[in-house]
Design a protein around this motif. Sequence first.
Motif, PDB file in Angstrom:
ATOM      1  N   PRO A 278      -8.532  -0.194  11.604  1.00 13.63           N
ATOM      2  CA  PRO A 278      -8.449   1.241  11.891  1.00 13.63           C
ATOM      3  C   PRO A 278      -7.019   1.759  11.999  1.00 13.63           C
ATOM      4  O   PRO A 278      -6.750   2.916  11.650  1.00 13.63           O
ATOM      5  CB  PRO A 278      -9.189   1.370  13.225  1.00 13.63           C
ATOM      6  N   ASP A 279      -6.093   0.905  12.492  1.00 11.36           N
ATOM      7  CA  ASP A 279      -4.702   1.339  12.646  1.00 11.36           C
ATOM      8  C   ASP A 279      -3.806   0.843  11.514  1.00 11.36           C
ATOM      9  O   ASP A 279      -2.579   0.905  11.612  1.00 11.36           O
ATOM     10  CB  ASP A 279      -4.145   0.864  13.989  1.00 11.36           C
ATOM     11  N   GLY A 280      -4.429   0.339  10.454  1.00  7.83           N
ATOM     12  CA  GLY A 280      -3.653  -0.129   9.328  1.00  7.83           C
ATOM     13  C   GLY A 280      -3.218  -1.575   9.422  1.00  7.83           C
ATOM     14  O   GLY A 280      -2.614  -2.110   8.485  1.00  7.83           O
ATOM     15  N   GLU A 281      -3.526  -2.252  10.536  1.00  5.40           N
ATOM     16  CA  GLU A 281      -3.174  -3.652  10.740  1.00  5.40           C
ATOM     17  C   GLU A 281      -4.452  -4.503  10.753  1.00  5.40           C
ATOM     18  O   GLU A 281      -5.530  -4.001  11.086  1.00  5.40           O
ATOM     19  CB  GLU A 281      -2.426  -3.831  12.069  1.00  5.40           C
ATOM     20  N   PRO A 282      -4.352  -5.790  10.390  1.00  2.00           N
ATOM     21  CA  PRO A 282      -5.534  -6.672  10.464  1.00  2.00           C
ATOM     22  C   PRO A 282      -6.165  -6.623  11.852  1.00  2.00           C
ATOM     23  O   PRO A 282      -5.462  -6.643  12.872  1.00  2.00           O
ATOM     24  CB  PRO A 282      -4.947  -8.051  10.153  1.00  2.00           C
ATOM     25  N   ASP A 283      -7.502  -6.566  11.888  1.00  2.38           N
ATOM     26  CA  ASP A 283      -8.216  -6.381  13.154  1.00  2.38           C
ATOM     27  C   ASP A 283      -9.185  -7.504  13.471  1.00  2.38           C
ATOM     28  O   ASP A 283     -10.024  -7.385  14.360  1.00  2.38           O
ATOM     29  CB  ASP A 283      -8.974  -5.057  13.143  1.00  2.38           C
ATOM     30  N   GLY A 284      -9.102  -8.627  12.734  1.00  2.00           N
ATOM     31  CA  GLY A 284      -9.995  -9.743  13.003  1.00  2.00           C
ATOM     32  C   GLY A 284     -11.373  -9.573  12.402  1.00  2.00           C
ATOM     33  O   GLY A 284     -12.302 -10.292  12.769  1.00  2.00           O
ATOM     34  N   LYS A 285     -11.523  -8.657  11.450  1.00  2.00           N
ATOM     35  CA  LYS A 285     -12.807  -8.423  10.798  1.00  2.00           C
ATOM     36  C   LYS A 285     -12.591  -8.250   9.304  1.00  2.00           C
ATOM     37  O   LYS A 285     -11.575  -7.689   8.877  1.00  2.00           O
ATOM     38  CB  LYS A 285     -13.469  -7.149  11.345  1.00  2.00           C
ATOM     39  N   VAL A 286     -13.545  -8.730   8.521  1.00  2.00           N
ATOM     40  CA  VAL A 286     -13.533  -8.483   7.084  1.00  2.00           C
ATOM     41  C   VAL A 286     -14.691  -7.551   6.786  1.00  2.00           C
ATOM     42  O   VAL A 286     -15.860  -7.924   6.954  1.00  2.00           O
ATOM     43  CB  VAL A 286     -13.653  -9.795   6.275  1.00  2.00           C
ATOM     44  N   ASN A 287     -14.369  -6.333   6.386  1.00  2.00           N
ATOM     45  CA  ASN A 287     -15.405  -5.320   6.156  1.00  2.00           C
ATOM     46  C   ASN A 287     -15.011  -4.417   4.992  1.00  2.00           C
ATOM     47  O   ASN A 287     -14.127  -4.760   4.196  1.00  2.00           O
ATOM     48  CB  ASN A 287     -15.664  -4.527   7.442  1.00  2.00           C
ATOM     49  N   MET A 288     -15.633  -3.250   4.907  1.00  2.00           N
ATOM     50  CA  MET A 288     -15.397  -2.358   3.772  1.00  2.00           C
ATOM     51  C   MET A 288     -13.959  -1.844   3.725  1.00  2.00           C
ATOM     52  O   MET A 288     -13.464  -1.494   2.643  1.00  2.00           O
ATOM     53  CB  MET A 288     -16.371  -1.186   3.812  1.00  2.00           C
ATOM     54  N   ARG A 289     -13.273  -1.773   4.851  1.00  2.00           N
ATOM     55  CA  ARG A 289     -11.874  -1.358   4.818  1.00  2.00           C
ATOM     56  C   ARG A 289     -11.050  -2.311   3.960  1.00  2.00           C
ATOM     57  O   ARG A 289     -10.173  -1.902   3.195  1.00  2.00           O
ATOM     58  CB  ARG A 289     -11.300  -1.300   6.233  1.00  2.00           C
ATOM     59  N   ASP A 290     -11.337  -3.615   4.097  1.00  2.00           N
ATOM     60  CA  ASP A 290     -10.583  -4.622   3.340  1.00  2.00           C
ATOM     61  C   ASP A 290     -10.965  -4.596   1.859  1.00  2.00           C
ATOM     62  O   ASP A 290     -10.096  -4.718   0.984  1.00  2.00           O
ATOM     63  CB  ASP A 290     -10.837  -6.004   3.953  1.00  2.00           C
ATOM     64  N   ILE A 291     -12.257  -4.421   1.584  1.00  2.00           N
ATOM     65  CA  ILE A 291     -12.697  -4.303   0.191  1.00  2.00           C
ATOM     66  C   ILE A 291     -12.029  -3.086  -0.455  1.00  2.00           C
ATOM     67  O   ILE A 291     -11.543  -3.148  -1.606  1.00  2.00           O
ATOM     68  CB  ILE A 291     -14.231  -4.169   0.112  1.00  2.00           C
ATOM     69  N   ALA A 292     -11.973  -1.981   0.274  1.00  2.00           N
ATOM     70  CA  ALA A 292     -11.402  -0.744  -0.273  1.00  2.00           C
ATOM     71  C   ALA A 292      -9.915  -0.906  -0.546  1.00  2.00           C
ATOM     72  O   ALA A 292      -9.393  -0.370  -1.537  1.00  2.00           O
ATOM     73  CB  ALA A 292     -11.643   0.419   0.690  1.00  2.00           C
ATOM     74  N   LEU A 293      -9.211  -1.627   0.329  1.00  2.00           N
ATOM     75  CA  LEU A 293      -7.777  -1.821   0.124  1.00  2.00           C
ATOM     76  C   LEU A 293      -7.520  -2.559  -1.187  1.00  2.00           C
ATOM     77  O   LEU A 293      -6.615  -2.196  -1.957  1.00  2.00           O
ATOM     78  CB  LEU A 293      -7.183  -2.588   1.306  1.00  2.00           C
ATOM     79  N   VAL A 294      -8.309  -3.610  -1.445  1.00  2.00           N
ATOM     80  CA  VAL A 294      -8.135  -4.361  -2.693  1.00  2.00           C
ATOM     81  C   VAL A 294      -8.573  -3.508  -3.878  1.00  2.00           C
ATOM     82  O   VAL A 294      -7.930  -3.514  -4.948  1.00  2.00           O
ATOM     83  CB  VAL A 294      -8.915  -5.691  -2.638  1.00  2.00           C
ATOM     84  N   ALA A 295      -9.650  -2.747  -3.696  1.00  2.00           N
ATOM     85  CA  ALA A 295     -10.161  -1.916  -4.796  1.00  2.00           C
ATOM     86  C   ALA A 295      -9.131  -0.870  -5.226  1.00  2.00           C
ATOM     87  O   ALA A 295      -9.007  -0.567  -6.426  1.00  2.00           O
ATOM     88  CB  ALA A 295     -11.463  -1.244  -4.376  1.00  2.00           C
ATOM     89  N   ARG A 296      -8.382  -0.305  -4.263  1.00  2.00           N
ATOM     90  CA  ARG A 296      -7.379   0.705  -4.606  1.00  2.00           C
ATOM     91  C   ARG A 296      -6.251   0.130  -5.458  1.00  2.00           C
ATOM     92  O   ARG A 296      -5.605   0.841  -6.228  1.00  2.00           O
ATOM     93  CB  ARG A 296      -6.802   1.329  -3.331  1.00  2.00           C
TER      94      ARG A 296
END
Length: 337
Positions: A278-296
């Motif tokens: 949520p704050d732009g730093e790794p948060d100990g979870k792999v979810n859609m935020r991480d998928i979206a970052l790679v997709a971009r």
Amino acid sequence: MKRKLHILLLTLTITTLTTLTTIYVPQVHAATLTLTINCKAQYDLGEQVIINGTLTQDGTPVTDALVTAQINKPNSTEPWIIRTSPTGNTSTVHWSLEITNLTTADSGGNPKTTFNRGEYLGFKVTIKNHDLTPHDAKLYVSAFYGNEIPFGIQKIWEGTVQAQEQKTITVWPVFEIPDNAPTGTAFATANLLTDTPTNGGFAYCPEKTSTFQIESSGGTQPPTPTTQEGTYNITFRIPDMYAKLGNYTVHVISYYPPLLAQNTTTFEVILVGDLTGPDGEPDGKVNMRDIALVARAFGSYPGDPNWNPIADLYPDGKINMRDIAIVARNYGKEAIP
């Protein structure tokens, strides 16, 4: 004149004896025991950890000793795992103290080998002092799922075993079987130590192993370590959910009378694919935020406007399906930062 001659002869005799004594003094060589340790620098959640090394005395492999390893979680002095591995065939070694039996037990101390999720697990351990002198000891038991993921360690006894005494220790409850425990074969280990390895302690004898079932039969048996003579091998697996991230400490020790050798290393537990939160730093979870970052960054190369180096998980200078697959493999996993 005779007196001077006698003195001269006496002087020559003393000089000769002194020279001979100097020449024939045996050279005493202090033996050196060397213990090496190897493991990867980083491990992902769910990955198997392999810790191995060699034990040598003056360069020669030691094939009848034990190596005990203690692994601590980040920022902890308490053991997370204690395991003991032989460096060869130790069947003819005299052990001062020996674990002769390890049995999982119910609340009455009766042998029990099948447990349900949420049920408590107890132990019955028999140890024998083969010496004519008493020995102080600490007894640790650990529990692992069949996939080698640990789910408990506890010191269940500390005290003195008298000369030639056989002592049976029964403790219940020790561990609660987690509600989400995988069913099938699990195993327990018992290690009898002078103290923990981080305190300079070592194993009196080989560890004892016993299997038990969680909920139903099936699963796999605990792996049998295979080692070359003069080497040791210890394996376990990082939990695939809610593992503590950070640097773990490994301390190994071996006592080969009268020599003691020890060594230390660290490894880091990471969550591959945890790129942002949520704050732009790794948060100990792999979810859609991480998928979206790679997709971009998908399809980009260094220098492209949408290039993002942290999305290059398969480090080949391009963002493609390999990187997406790495995030997808750990999708839904959570860790403790």
